[in-house]
Design a protein around this motif. Sequence first.
Motif, mmCIF file in Angstrom:
data_model
loop_
_atom_site.group_PDB
_atom_site.id
_atom_site.type_symbol
_atom_site.label_atom_id
_atom_site.label_comp_id
_atom_site.label_asym_id
_atom_site.label_seq_id
_atom_site.Cartn_x
_atom_site.Cartn_y
_atom_site.Cartn_z
ATOM 1 N N ASP A 40 0.826 -1.212 0.000
ATOM 2 C CA ASP A 40 0.000 0.000 0.000
ATOM 3 C C ASP A 40 0.859 1.261 0.000
ATOM 4 O OD1 ASP A 40 -2.249 -1.576 0.045
ATOM 5 O OD2 ASP A 40 -2.517 -1.466 2.215
ATOM 6 N N VAL A 64 -5.848 -0.943 -13.515
ATOM 7 C CA VAL A 64 -6.253 -1.314 -12.164
ATOM 8 C C VAL A 64 -6.823 -0.060 -11.524
ATOM 9 C CG1 VAL A 64 -5.498 -2.171 -9.923
ATOM 10 C CG2 VAL A 64 -4.443 -3.065 -12.013
ATOM 11 N N GLN A 109 -10.111 -0.689 -6.856
ATOM 12 C CA GLN A 109 -9.739 -2.101 -6.833
ATOM 13 C C GLN A 109 -8.415 -2.347 -6.095
ATOM 14 O OE1 GLN A 109 -9.659 -2.607 -11.141
ATOM 15 N NE2 GLN A 109 -11.565 -3.785 -11.070
ATOM 16 N N ARG A 110 -7.863 -1.323 -5.471
ATOM 17 C CA ARG A 110 -6.526 -1.449 -4.873
ATOM 18 C C ARG A 110 -6.468 -2.499 -3.774
ATOM 19 N NH1 ARG A 110 -9.048 3.094 -3.115
ATOM 20 N NH2 ARG A 110 -9.069 3.599 -0.883
ATOM 21 N N GLY A 111 -7.598 -2.776 -3.128
ATOM 22 C CA GLY A 111 -7.616 -3.800 -2.088
ATOM 23 C C GLY A 111 -7.313 -5.195 -2.622
ATOM 24 N N LEU A 112 -7.515 -5.411 -3.933
ATOM 25 C CA LEU A 112 -7.256 -6.719 -4.532
ATOM 26 C C LEU A 112 -5.782 -6.960 -4.804
ATOM 27 C CD1 LEU A 112 -10.179 -6.793 -7.143
ATOM 28 C CD2 LEU A 112 -10.121 -7.882 -4.888
ATOM 29 N N LEU A 113 -4.962 -5.912 -4.713
ATOM 30 C CA LEU A 113 -3.539 -6.064 -5.009
ATOM 31 C C LEU A 113 -2.857 -7.044 -4.068
ATOM 32 C CD1 LEU A 113 -2.522 -2.363 -5.761
ATOM 33 C CD2 LEU A 113 -2.850 -4.222 -7.400
ATOM 34 N N LYS A 114 -3.400 -7.248 -2.873
ATOM 35 C CA LYS A 114 -2.796 -8.166 -1.911
ATOM 36 C C LYS A 114 -2.816 -9.610 -2.412
ATOM 37 C CE LYS A 114 -4.133 -5.247 1.979
ATOM 38 N NZ LYS A 114 -4.917 -5.155 3.240
ATOM 39 N N LYS A 115 -3.673 -9.898 -3.380
ATOM 40 C CA LYS A 115 -3.778 -11.257 -3.915
ATOM 41 C C LYS A 115 -2.836 -11.491 -5.093
ATOM 42 C CE LYS A 115 -8.689 -11.582 -2.689
ATOM 43 N NZ LYS A 115 -10.057 -11.864 -3.208
ATOM 44 N N TYR A 116 -2.143 -10.444 -5.516
ATOM 45 C CA TYR A 116 -1.316 -10.559 -6.724
ATOM 46 C C TYR A 116 0.135 -10.171 -6.427
ATOM 47 C CZ TYR A 116 -5.711 -10.812 -9.313
ATOM 48 O OH TYR A 116 -6.942 -11.187 -9.781
ATOM 49 N N LYS A 169 -0.901 -14.110 -10.132
ATOM 50 C CA LYS A 169 -1.193 -14.762 -8.859
ATOM 51 C C LYS A 169 -0.118 -15.773 -8.481
ATOM 52 C CE LYS A 169 -6.205 -14.274 -8.458
ATOM 53 N NZ LYS A 169 -7.482 -14.987 -8.276
#
Length: 253
Positions: free
Chosen positions: A79, A96, A100-107, A126
Amino acid sequence: MRTQERSSAGARRTAAIAAPTGDRLPSAPRERKPALAALAVLLVLLGALGATVLVMRAGDRVEAVALTQRVPQGQPVPDSAIRSVMVAADSDVKYVRWDQRGLLKKYRSATDLVDGTVLVGSMLTKEKGLARGKSVVGLSLKSGQYPPRLEEGDTVSAYRVGNRQASSGGDSGGSGDSGDDQGGSGGSGGGASADAVLADGARVQTIKKETGGTGYSGDLPVSVVVDKGDVAELTAAASNGEVSLVLDSASGN
């Protein structure tokens, strides 16, 4: 008499009006063309509509995610490394979005990403860790064992330096060995073995820079991504301080 004079005067005026002046012929009445007029109006309306659409598209922008620092390949995007930017909307570019920045933790980053990059979907993956067949080796390099302007993302080759050749030749002079070590630390390779290349096409993953400085001094911690087949020999040389990096190409930052 007055009636006749008036009649004669009226006739003369009528004749004067009807008679052509000079060599000019009387012009024919203009023929109106309503179809052309309608076409002109239609073209004007189409031009105005097109200009309106262009203005509206130019103002159609989306809030996207941009990087504020480098993210090495295979690493998550923290972050602290992102900010919001406004970009022109384009259906062909999968930005992106900021929401949608919260989804970055999955990538993780699919390649090396530099400061200022506006993230698109193809830059993320991923898959965790490094690419297949790659490993990370940590090095502690002395001054002269690395290029002065070494940067993260640079492509380098690792060479063995030191006194291996001298020691294998049976030279027992302690002072001579020490001199060879100094030459190896400087990256001159005077005592390097014939098969001095330890890793070719390695990529600098991280460099621990000094705070507030533009250059480096003393030992420099560096991690490099190499082929797994180069790991054993490279780590053995690194434990003896016999590794020197040579810059092959810059990252282009």
